[in-house]
Design an enzyme around this catalytic site. Sequence first.
Site, short mmCIF file in Angstrom:
data_model
loop_
_atom_site.label_atom_id
_atom_site.label_comp_id
_atom_site.label_asym_id
_atom_site.label_seq_id
_atom_site.Cartn_x
_atom_site.Cartn_y
_atom_site.Cartn_z
N SER A 70 37.82 -2.57 -21.76
CA SER A 70 36.83 -3.60 -22.08
C SER A 70 35.86 -3.29 -23.22
O SER A 70 35.10 -4.15 -23.62
CB SER A 70 36.01 -3.93 -20.84
N LYS B 111 25.27 -4.91 -22.48
CA LYS B 111 26.10 -5.77 -21.61
C LYS B 111 25.36 -6.03 -20.31
O LYS B 111 24.69 -5.13 -19.78
CB LYS B 111 27.42 -5.04 -21.34
N SER C 119 36.33 -7.13 -21.40
CA SER C 119 35.30 -7.97 -20.84
C SER C 119 33.95 -7.87 -21.56
O SER C 119 33.08 -8.70 -21.32
CB SER C 119 35.10 -7.58 -19.37
#
Length: 482
Positions: free
Chosen positions: A171, A72, A147
Amino acid sequence: MHDLAFATIAELKELLAAGKLSPEELLSFTIERCNRYNPSLGAALEIFKAESISAASPVTNGILQSIPGIIKDNIAQKERSLTCASRILHNFISPYDATVTERLKKAGALVVGRANMDEFAMGSSGETSAFGPTKNPWDTTRVPGGSSSGSAAAVAAGLVPWALGSDTGGSVRQPAALCGIYGLKPTYGLVSRSGLVAYGSSLDQVGVFARSAYDTALVLSAIAGQDDRDSTTLAVAQQDYTATLDGKLPENFTVGIVENALYAEGMDPEIVAAIEATIKVLEGLGACIKRITLPTLDYVAAAYFIISRAEAASNLARFDGVRYGLRTSEADTLKELYCKTRREGFGPEVRARIMIGNYVLSAGHADAFYGSAKKVQRLIRHDFITAFEGVDMLVMPTHPAPAFTFGAFDQDKLQLDLQDYFTCAMNLSGNPAVSIPCGMTSSKLPIGMQLVGPHLGEAMLLKVAHALEQKTSWHTMHPSLG
Ligand code: GLN
């Protein structure tokens, strides 16, 4: 080659060890597949060139030797961009590796890119990225969750077998559920946050996405354990989380079904049915089932809302146009420089959260908002401690409904914030939780459910997830990318 795309890490390791696949073949297959499908999925902000990856990889014999994955874009990778999917960091290059990145590289893993995400990890749909949304590989009219949108989509779409995300309120677990894969949020303090761009520092944990319980355990084994660079890490040594995966539950195992979550208003009946069916499988494996409630669950989303915004406002104060990233070209005074840079650099969701965070921390309001939320957090922690006096593990839904369509909550932001209802409790309490695939809706969208453990209960959670996986086939279902 389709088989290679959806092969687990365990399977890839076997192929590599038997000489049936070379590390170069695997890397070039992965990069080609990423470059082919990423334009339509938006899972990665960047796919690196194969030469820059193999050149950067130290030669070892690690547990993830030659296994590609994606990280990420709020987790630092040395000499790579680190944008948090925000314009304010569009030109920032990280001078160092996050501890987790460094550990993965030491384990031999090959990081092939930077995964898309909601801007600064604020969101539940992947729609707030400044660089475009990520699509759900099962149905590209739907969101992958967020997310850690790109990390989940990349693993579900068979671009890479593992990914790292971050989980502040859900997330990792929520996008894992919406994409039909495994997503683990470790105990607060098990995994180093050094090099993870902070959102809510008391809630943030780096988490793992994979397509099997074993693979999840393997990646966790590479990254977990105390780190001198993060004083909030616990005094836990690195260990092998795969060692106890034997297809069985622990002895005399008691599971608590969180009834006020599973039968909460608004739960999709297909999800309830899938979780109930999985509870039957647990029973078949010998678990004793109890029904419990978490009395403070109704207050969790509100407490999370306040604490996460307060911490975000403090953490994001450092992006001022002076030290990092974007700097506005027109400013006469220092104050103007700050204001214009931040207005130009942050998207609307991030700006709104910074304003709310500063409000709940401001003199005259801090006691009523922040102070009350911290008290609720204590009650939530207590709820979990009480629950684990009577049971070994909890079962909860990850998300009340399958993946939703883009823009579904544009007119009702509160509903979007309520997407964290079942996940953020464990960020406030620090408990570990893993979302596992447990079903499919009639319209072929994946369903996930959470297994929740006591502090440092990861080995137990993964053992149970692995035992369930031996009796079910949800993890073998993959989207077709056309
Ligand atoms: N959806 C939650 C939020 O927007 C969770 C985010 C996260 O875990 N990073 O705050």
